[in-house]
Design an enzyme around this catalytic site. Structure first.
Site, PDB file in Angstrom:
ATOM      1  N   LYS A  19      38.071  57.052   0.821  1.00 42.13           N
ATOM      2  CA  LYS A  19      36.866  56.220   0.924  1.00 42.13           C
ATOM      3  C   LYS A  19      36.856  55.355   2.185  1.00 42.13           C
ATOM      4  CE  LYS A  19      35.226  56.449  -3.773  1.00 42.13           C
ATOM      5  NZ  LYS A  19      34.905  55.778  -5.046  1.00 42.13           N
TER       6      LYS A  19
ATOM      7  N   ARG B  39      41.343  60.226  -9.504  1.00 44.03           N
ATOM      8  CA  ARG B  39      40.324  61.174  -9.039  1.00 44.03           C
ATOM      9  C   ARG B  39      40.470  61.325  -7.527  1.00 44.03           C
ATOM     10  NH1 ARG B  39      34.999  61.389  -7.138  1.00 44.03           N
ATOM     11  NH2 ARG B  39      33.776  63.093  -8.055  1.00 44.03           N
TER      12      ARG B  39
END
Length: 267
Positions: free
Chosen positions: A209, A244
């Site tokens: 991210k 995840r």
């Protein structure tokens, strides 16, 4: 419970990290099988990007992207998850073999998904997000980000249970990067044990991210694997159970070492 890895399979042309890489049906199925071979316990198949600024897509297009891939992977040795906020997509994916519904809106966009999950006995992930993808990163504000996220997740659990979802089928995700500043993300990781204390397994989704890019100076999301692994180990130590990620093999190694170490010292 031993940590579990949720491998990300984006069947999209525009996801922030790997948009277009697995958009072709054959490439998506091959990549899904590769993620399982690397050690994914869950495969999370999504056909609509939820990156900051993403526009929604039509339900027919999402069905076209997701359902054939789920159906083709129903024989793999991993649980199949569908990453969607649309009832029609969730229904079709469950019919095709998915047994896990990962809804980034926590049943707010389409509350009837809760009934589907309850009726079919699926697992589900309830995630915190501030606003919706197109606007969620425009000046997000909280009183106390951890307290606010915790209160939101507790309320969504009450809703889900009220709709018939069994508690043991629920996992929670604090929504790293979904309507959060860099400082918000770090505070959630720092105090993740307070989210774990709600009493449900916690999913952590930091993989590649942008806040990791800001911290490390790595502009290419593919170069953020080491940073992702750092957050993975920190989250494991604070009680997260499901991770995840895009990069399954290195995550599996990091979790193996961290888990052995934490067990040895009695954590």
């Amino acid at each position: 419970m031993a940590p579990r890895i949720m491998g990300i399979l984006n069947v999209t042309p525009d996801s922030f990290s790997d948009g277009g890489e697995w958009f072709d049906f054959g490439d998506a199925v091959e990549h899904g099988r590769a993620l399982v071979a690397e050690g994914a316990d869950i495969l999370d198949v999504g056909g609509e990007s939820t990156r900051p600024g993403a526009a929604p897509i039509a339900v027919d297009e999402e069905l076209r992207r997701v359902v054939p891939v789920v159906s083709a992977l129903r024989d793999v040795d991993a649980q199949l998850s569908v990453d969607t906020m649309k009832l029609a997509v969730a229904e079709a994916a469950v019919e095709a073999g998915a047994t896990f519904v990962n809804d980034v809106t926590a049943f707010r966009h389409d509350p009837a998904i809760a009934g589907l999950v309850a009726d079919r006995g699926c697992d589900c992930c309830l995630m915190h997000a501030l606003g919706e993808p197109r606007t969620m990163q425009k000046d997000p504000r909280y009183g106390d980000v951890v307290d606010d996220v915790r209160a939101f997740l507790e309320e969504r659990v009450r809703f889900a249970v009220g709709e018939g979802v069994r508690e043991e089928r629920i996992v929670l995700d604090p929504g790293i990067g979904f309507g959060k500043t860099l400082d918000h993300n770090l505070e959630l990781l720092r105090r993740l044990d307070e989210i774990v204390a709600i009493g449900f397994p916690v999913v952590i989704g930091t993989s590649r991210k942008s806040f990791l890019g800001r911290l490390t100076g790595r502009d290419d999301p593919h170069d953020r694997v080491a940073a992702t692994l750092a957050t993975t180990v920190l989250a494991l130590e604070r009680g997260a159970e499901i991770f995840r990620v895009h990069d399954v093999a290195p995550t599996k190694d990091a979790l193996a070492v961290a888990t052995a170490t934490l067990r040895a010292d009695g954590a």
